[in-house]
Design an enzyme around this catalytic site. Structure first.
Site, PDB file in Angstrom:
ATOM      1  N   SER A 170       0.939  -1.343  -0.132  1.00  0.00           N
ATOM      2  CA  SER A 170       0.065   0.073  -0.006  1.00  0.00           C
ATOM      3  C   SER A 170       0.889   1.282   0.077  1.00  0.00           C
ATOM      4  O   SER A 170       2.146   1.320   0.575  1.00  0.00           O
ATOM      5  CB  SER A 170      -0.753   0.028   1.150  1.00  0.00           C
ATOM      6  OG  SER A 170      -0.145   0.331   2.265  1.00  0.00           O
ATOM      7  N   ASP A 171       0.194   2.368  -0.681  1.00  0.00           N
ATOM      8  CA  ASP A 171       0.774   3.614  -0.182  1.00  0.00           C
ATOM      9  C   ASP A 171       0.760   3.773   1.188  1.00  0.00           C
ATOM     10  O   ASP A 171      -0.299   3.454   1.705  1.00  0.00           O
ATOM     11  CB  ASP A 171       0.462   4.536  -1.149  1.00  0.00           C
ATOM     12  CG  ASP A 171       1.418   5.977  -1.527  1.00  0.00           C
ATOM     13  OD1 ASP A 171       2.116   6.061  -0.680  1.00  0.00           O
ATOM     14  OD2 ASP A 171       1.070   6.668  -2.249  1.00  0.00           O
ATOM     15  N   TRP A 172       1.602   4.751   1.804  1.00  0.00           N
ATOM     16  CA  TRP A 172       1.442   5.340   3.141  1.00  0.00           C
ATOM     17  C   TRP A 172       0.058   5.919   3.576  1.00  0.00           C
ATOM     18  O   TRP A 172      -0.178   6.898   3.028  1.00  0.00           O
ATOM     19  CB  TRP A 172       2.611   5.958   3.623  1.00  0.00           C
ATOM     20  CG  TRP A 172       3.607   4.848   4.031  1.00  0.00           C
ATOM     21  CD1 TRP A 172       4.302   5.356   5.012  1.00  0.00           C
ATOM     22  CD2 TRP A 172       4.409   3.959   3.240  1.00  0.00           C
ATOM     23  NE1 TRP A 172       5.568   4.275   5.221  1.00  0.00           N
ATOM     24  CE2 TRP A 172       5.371   3.438   4.250  1.00  0.00           C
ATOM     25  CE3 TRP A 172       4.162   3.181   2.304  1.00  0.00           C
ATOM     26  CZ2 TRP A 172       6.276   2.265   3.858  1.00  0.00           C
ATOM     27  CZ3 TRP A 172       5.088   2.314   1.652  1.00  0.00           C
ATOM     28  CH2 TRP A 172       5.832   1.783   2.610  1.00  0.00           C
ATOM     29  N   GLY A 173      -0.754   5.153   4.094  1.00  0.00           N
ATOM     30  CA  GLY A 173      -2.210   5.686   4.566  1.00  0.00           C
ATOM     31  C   GLY A 173      -3.099   5.391   3.350  1.00  0.00           C
ATOM     32  O   GLY A 173      -4.272   5.972   3.292  1.00  0.00           O
ATOM     33  N   GLY A 174      -2.859   4.306   2.408  1.00  0.00           N
ATOM     34  CA  GLY A 174      -3.768   4.212   1.345  1.00  0.00           C
ATOM     35  C   GLY A 174      -4.612   3.156   1.331  1.00  0.00           C
ATOM     36  O   GLY A 174      -5.383   2.716   0.493  1.00  0.00           O
TER      37      GLY A 174
END
Length: 741
Positions: free
Chosen positions: A266-270
């Site tokens: 995941s992208d960070w916070g995605g």
């Protein structure tokens, strides 16, 4: 404070596990002669349910825990498409305060794409991979290959331009170079992440043809040709599902159509939903926000979507472990290829080789946009007084811009680079000219520069013009910077024009001294209302640690510029298809790519709109002549190939490199198609008077379009044209041929 290096505790636990489980346990993490599938299945069979869940999510900002009981080490990630990010605190973005984590800054990826040189992409990947390996990183979060849709996208500088073929060809050697160091690339952001405005929530509406022809090819090449070991999901939505757990992108396309065996991160916070993350293809979750109370510092990571909520669903019998085991397989494969790869090299940091690599890439990527009356290179036999104007001549560009912000060992400014090169050959004076961003820190990295200046705009202009009037030539270093609303993550640009009233300053400088050279430092196209008044313009990009030296060598002619634009410069924003046909950046949570496949030069040519500078454009200090384009046959069958050949000669008096570009035009398509599309290119170096024969071999895939009704690539029989040029508009030759049934 926890350290990113493999902990002694992990080693001790691994030793004890061998004692407990006997020699069979050694196979889990030491016997790399076993087939990968067998290693993965053997390890999977030994893991508890809790251990399986644990390796799917972060334990800190940039690491996941591994399986200490079995001696499976942590995985450590790092930002850094252009350099290795400095260490941050365990749970925070601020600096950890290390003194040995300064890196070398390589040029931004727009510059790499502008080299149009696959060998440079390989060198880039090898070099940055060595830096990541030295810092004991397992996954490099990059490169980025999202398509340049609008010049307002604040993150364009991290990507490889507007053309899917160019991006595809440049990303593959980069990946292979990085991964030969035992460091995984994590190609991002998959997919349709083409703006920063509302990037966490916007839903992208795009037709299948544009998706497959424009926005997916570079990712497909990264998977099937580059063999990337991981992919990062995007923040935005597509078909109302977030990119980090998107059934259509991650399962239907990435896994089923492309056969991806790697890890989806995941992208960070995605990540936003446990059940979608379970079923829709996400393997590892990072950066999910917690409120600090219900999920505080002692259990924050256990409350990620793929952590305790997932475990609870399994224990309640609401989901089984089928998807879980697949996710664990992907993570274990990644671990064996990186953290447990006993054959990986030691790496190196800010080595002489990296300096030369970064300098060479920067030199090859600089683009000579205009050179009226041979203003460049600067003749130091005649020019004895040089006025340097502009904040970008002195401002550090490696700090800021978002996750690619770096803490560098050094950075040579353009002004310092000129002084280094010219020395006493000419007098160099400097005037600020304008005041832009005086900030000197990002996430705790402090440049040490004091850029404060209380003078008025009129005072600054007056000083610059006075200096220009008494100089033999003026070099203006302007453009954008890494501040918010410019070239920076999280923000899109607010306007197409240069910020800080630079256009006004340039009008005055043109009057003060007509011998004016403009060096545009940016990762984006900008408006140039003064273009007809300025004899010479260089596109300087963000060139990293060796920026000043590279620019100086091109300006004085030590290096003959050979860069070509990886994206078009429109004259005005309204000329761009995303603004005249689409609705960048959208509204009410929706953005519509109504321009379809007509992005960049495809749009300008279809609408007969003359760009300011076209895709593939780039001048030289020498001249090149093209011979007639020839084909080895007039007809191509569906199972055959066709080869096009053209002779290119250096008719000037100095050595130089030319990028020969081959475009294909479909003359009889049943569906609307671009006037032409890039399908091959080759960069050749020629000595004065030298001629080389350049050949391109293509098959029917170069003639194909994506048929959304059939959901497949189709090459229709009929007439085609092969077009060779020095840019998308500078056509040098054409030959017709046909595709038989």
């Amino acid at each position: 404070m926890k350290n990113y290096r493999r902990s002694i505790a992990t080693i001790l636990v691994a030793f004890l596990s061998i004692s407990v489980f006997g020699q069979r346990a050694i196979r889990v993490y030491q016997d790399d002669s076993m087939p990968m599938k067998d290693r993965v299945e053997d390890t999977l069979s030994r893991m508890t349910l809790e251990e399986k869940i644990a390796i799917l999510h972060a334990q800190s900002k940039f690491s996941s825990p591994g399986v200490p009981r079995l001696g499976i080490p942590e995985l450590w990630m790092t930002d850094g498409p252009h350099g290795i990010r400095p260490e941050v605190l365990w749970d925070e973005w601020e600096q950890a305060g290390w003194t040995n984590d300064s890196c070398f800054a390589f040029p931004a990826l727009t510059c790499l794409a502008a080299t149009w040189n696959e060998d440079m992409a390989s060198l880039y990947g090898i070099s940055i991979g060595e830096e990541a390996r030295y810092r004991e990183k397992d996954v490099l979060l990059g490169p980025g290959v999202n398509i340049y849709r609008s010049p307002l996208n604040g993150r364009n500088f991290e990507y490889m331009g507007e053309d899917p073929f160019l991006a595809s060809k440049m990303v593959v050697p980069y990946i292979k170079g990085v991964q030969q160091n035992g460091v995984a690339t994590c190609v991002k952001h998959f997919a349709l992440n083409n703006q920063e405005t509302d990037r966490f929530t916007v839903n992208v509406n795009v037709d299948d043809r544009a998706l497959y022809e424009i926005y997916l090819p570079a990712f497909k090449a990264a998977v099937q040709e580059g063999g990337t070991w991981s992919i990062m999901g995007s923040y935005n939505k597509y078909k109302k599902q977030h990119g980090c757990h998107n059934q259509y992108l991650l399962q239907d396309i990435l896994r089923k159509e492309w056969g991806f065996e790697g890890t989806v991160i995941s992208d960070w916070g995605g990540t936003h939903d446990t059940r979608q993350a379970i079923t829709n293809g996400l393997d590892m979750e990072f950066g999910t926000w917690t409120d600090g109370l219900a999920a505080g510092v002692t259990n924050a990571y256990d409350n990620y979507y793929l952590a305790k909520p997932y475990l609870d669903l399994i224990k309640l019998g609401q989901v089984d472990t089928t998807e879980l085991d697949d996710k664990v397989r992907h993570v274990l494969r990644l671990t064996f290829l990186t953290a447990m790869n006993r054959n990986k090299p030691f790496g190196s940091l800010v080595s002489d080789e990296h300096v030369l690599a970064g300098l060479g890439i920067a030199e090859e990527g600089i683009v000579l946009l205009k050179n009226k009356n041979n203003t460049l290179p600067i003749n130091l036999h005649k020019v004895k007084r040089i006025a340097v104007v502009g904040e970008n001549a002195i401002k550090m560009m490696t700090v800021g811009g978002g996750s690619s912000s770096l803490k560098v060992k050094y950075e040579i400014s353009p002004l310092q680079g000129l002084k280094n090169r010219i020395g006493t050959q000419a007098e160099i004076t400097y005037a600020r000219g304008y005041v832009g961003d005086i900030g000197s820190a990002y996430n705790g990295v402090v440049t040490g520069q004091d850029l404060s200046d209380n003078r008025s705009e009129e005072e600054l202009i007056a000083e610059a013009c006075a200096l220009a009037e008494k100089s033999d030539c003026v070099i203006f270093f302007g453009g954008l910077n890494k501040s918010n609303q410019q070239d920076a993550e999280s923000y899109d640009r607010l306007w197409y024009e240069l910020p800080y009233n630079q256009d006004r300053l340039l009008e005055y400088l043109c009057q003060a001294n007509p011998n004016l050279i403009v060096v545009n430092i940016s990762g984006n196209a900008v408006a140039m209302p003064w273009v007809d008044k300025v004899p010479a313009i260089l596109q300087g990009w963000y060139l990293g640690s060796e920026a000043g030296n590279a620019l100086a060598e091109v300006l004085v002619g030590d290096i003959n510029p050979s860069g070509k634009l990886p994206f078009s410069f429109p004259k005005k924003l309204e000329d761009c298809s995303a603004h005249s046909k689409g609705d960048f950046p959208g509204a009410n949570g929706q953005v519509h790519y109504d321009e379809g496949i007509f992005v960049g030069y495809r749009w300008y040519e279809s609408q007969n709109i003359a760009p300011l500078f076209c895709f593939g454009h780039g001048l030289s200090y020498t001249q090149f002549k093209y011979g007639a384009l020839k084909a080895d046959k007039k007809e191509l069958t569906s199972s055959d190939k066709i080869t096009f050949t053209v002779d290119v000669s250096n008719s000037g008096n100095r050595s130089g490199s030319e990028t020969v570009q081959l475009y294909i035009s479909d003359l009889e398509s049943s569906l609307p198609r671009p006037v032409k599309e890039l399908k091959a290119f080759k960069k050749v170096k020629l000595m004065p008077g030298q001629t080389k024969s350049v050949s391109f071999t293509v098959d029917k895939s170069a003639l194909s379009f994506f048929d959304p009704e059939k959901h497949q690539w189709v090459a229709e029989p009929g007439k085609f044209a092969a077009i060779v040029g020095a840019s998308s508009l500078d056509v040098k030759g054409k030959v017709n041929f046909s595709l038989k049934q």
